[in-house]
Enzyme design. Structure first.
Site, short mmCIF file in Angstrom:
data_model
loop_
_atom_site.label_atom_id
_atom_site.label_comp_id
_atom_site.label_asym_id
_atom_site.label_seq_id
_atom_site.Cartn_x
_atom_site.Cartn_y
_atom_site.Cartn_z
CE LYS A 171 -3.95 2.06 2.50
NZ LYS A 171 -4.80 1.99 3.71
CB SER A 231 -7.95 4.30 2.53
OG SER A 231 -7.15 3.58 3.47
CB SER A 247 -8.40 1.43 5.41
OG SER A 247 -9.08 2.64 5.34
N1 GLN Z 1 -12.96 4.90 5.91
C1 GLN Z 1 -12.40 5.33 7.15
C2 GLN Z 1 -12.03 6.78 7.06
O1 GLN Z 1 -12.26 7.37 6.06
C3 GLN Z 1 -11.26 4.47 7.53
C4 GLN Z 1 -9.96 4.89 6.97
C5 GLN Z 1 -8.85 3.99 7.32
O2 GLN Z 1 -9.02 2.95 7.96
N2 GLN Z 1 -7.65 4.39 6.93
O3 GLN Z 1 -11.51 7.34 7.97
#
Ligand code: GLN
Length: 509
Positions: free
Chosen positions: A81, A156, A180
């Protein structure tokens, strides 16, 4: 071993590499060919490092040839990632502000991958600074769900999930601040684990919210994910929040795949209204399977989970606004000079750079966080959120007095269409309603595929949660359920996804 090496599990590849039935160069090249054939459609990678990956593969093959004893996954390629720093390879975090930045060092996780001999195929797409549930907040355009290219692959970490679901890598890394790793796994029929907070080093991860961020493994099977977890995890003196203890016995648990006598709690608050019927149905079926496998299932109430989303969206922006202050036009990547200003001040350059370099979601969260932390509001907002966080940790502690693991659907819906939630931040945030409590409390969680929803034929996920440092329980339950679901569906759920290579060939790509 399938003839197409990209369809093999990491465990099968590792075995074939160990017996020299195949070479790492062959496996790595097969994945690079697959990337060339399908990533034009999926857009899972932001950067592909063919030369670097093949050089690493050659080095591993040579060492194996010389009779060296290597780690289990040596020679199995991986996608990383783009939130993790990679020495000599671009690291953008999905943001324009880091465009062109080449880190001078590796994240500890990346060092561990290199030491274990996993060739790095490239860097995967993500929502900018890991803020989002769809990859649509990436400054470089969204990734697409291999199940339906018009739909989101989660976020994400949607680059990592779509890489796995389109067979462009057998393994990938992720980070999970609010879901994410788990939500992208759920909507693509892949597997992902958010380890216990501190179980995997955060050194070299571009920080979103430091008290919530956790790096973890992504794979297509529970065993593959465990094998990667064992490589990524462990104490790191470079991260002061890293747990000074051995990695929990995740691989042993995944191999044993035993839930007999385990007490499983269904979280009352994570289900019901707002959850798609097909997601619920697959979840209920999975719970019934766990019972058939010898687990004891009870319902457990965690009343403060109802406030998790609200607390998270105060704590996360607060920490993010502070972490992102370092992008000041001086230290990294982009520098923009303000229009029509002779001899601009440092503040003016900083403002112009941040204006041009950050996308709308990042700006929204910086503004929210700065507001929540400002004097006069700190106690009312940030302070209250921290109290809710303590109550959520208490709910978990009470639940784990009665049960060994908790379960819920991972995400309330299957993959939605690109664009559907982009203009409505609240709708986007609700994707993480079931995953956020684990981050607030620091406990580990995993998502595995539970099947396909009847209404749309798209994958759904089941989330398994365990007490802090008991990550192995996720793998016991995950592997047992995975085996039962394999029987129920007559094979891996991911095998039902449309063949992208075929689509590419038909279009002449
Ligand atoms: N979707 C969540 C956010 O927007 C989680 C993001 C993440 O886990 N990096 O904060």
């Amino acid at each position: 071993m399938p003839t197409d090496l990209t369809r093999a599990t990491a465990a099968a590849l590792a075995d074939a590499l160990a017996t020299k039935t195949i070479s790492s160069v062959e496996v790595t090249q097969a994945h690079l060919d697959r990337i060339a054939a399908v990533d034009g459609q999926v857009h899972a990678y932001l950067h592909v490092d063919s030369e670097g990956a093949l050089a690493q593969a050659r080095a591993i093959d040579e060492r194996r040839g010389a009779g060296e004893s290597l780690s289990t996954l040596a020679g199995v390629p991986i996608a990383v990632k783009d939130v993790m720093t990679t020495k000599g390879l671009p690291t953008t975090c999905g943001s324009k502000i880091l465009e062109g930045w080449i880190p001078p060092y590796d994240a500890t996780v990346v060092t561990k991958l290199r030491e274990a001999g996993l060739p790095i195929l490239g860097k995967t797409n993500m929502d900018e600074f890991a803020m989002g549930s769809s990859t649509e907040h990436s400054a470089y355009g969204p990734s697409r769900n291999p199940w339906d290219l018009e739909r989101i692959p989660g976020g994400s970490g949607g680059g990592s999930s779509s890489v796995l679901a389109s067979f462009q890598a057998p393994l990938a890394t992720g980070t999970d601040t609010g879901g994410s790793i788990r939500q992208p796994a759920a909507v693509t029929a892949t597997v992902g684990t958010k380890p216990t907070y501190g179980g995997v080093s955060r050194y070299g991860l571009v920080a979103l919210a430091s008290s919530l961020d956790q790096a973890g493994p992504c794979g297509r099977t529970v065993l593959d994910t465990a094998l990667l977890h064992a490589v990524m995890g462990g104490h790191d003196p470079m991260d002061s929040t890293s747990i000074d203890a051995p990695v929990p016995p995740v691989v042993e648990a995944a191999r044993a795949a035993d839930v007999r006598g385990m007490r499983v709690g269904v979280v009352k608050e994570l289900g019901g209204t707002g959850y798609q019927p097909g997601v619920r149905a697959r979840f209920d079926e999975s719970v019934a399977l766990l019972e058939e496998l010898g687990a004891e299932v009870v319902e457990v109430s965690c009343p403060n989970f109802d406030y998790a989303l609200a607390a998270y969206y105060l704590i996360l922006p607060s920490e993010a606004s502070s972490n992102l202050a370092k992008f000041d036009a001086m230290r990294y990547g982009l520098r923009v000079l303000p229009d029509g200003v002779d001899d601009p001040s440092a503040e003016q350059v900083m403002a112009a750079t941040r204006d041009a370099g950050f996308g709308p979601e990042v700006k929204r969260r910086i503004i929210l966080g700065t507001y929540a932390l400002s004097s006069g509001y700190y106690d009312a907002y940030y302070g209250s959120a921290q109290k809710v966080r303590a109550l959520i940790a208490e709910d978990f502690a009470n639940a784990y007095e009665k049960v060994d693991v908790l379960v819920s659907p991972t995400a309330p819906t299957t993959a939605f269409k690109l664009g559907d939630k982009l203009e409505d931040p609240m709708a986007m945030y609700l994707n993480d309603i079931a995953t956020i409590p684990a981050n607030l409390a620091g406990v580990p969680g995993m998502s595995i595929p539970s099947g396909l929803a009847d209404e749309d034929g798209l994958p759904a996920g089941i989330q398994i949660l365990a007490p802090a440092t008991k990550d192995e329980r996720l793998y016991s339950v995950g592997a047992a359920l995975e085996a039962a679901l394999l029987d129920r569906w007559g094979g891996p759920i991911l095998d039902r996804a449309p063949e992208l290579g075929g689509v590419a060939a038909a279009k002449g790509a």
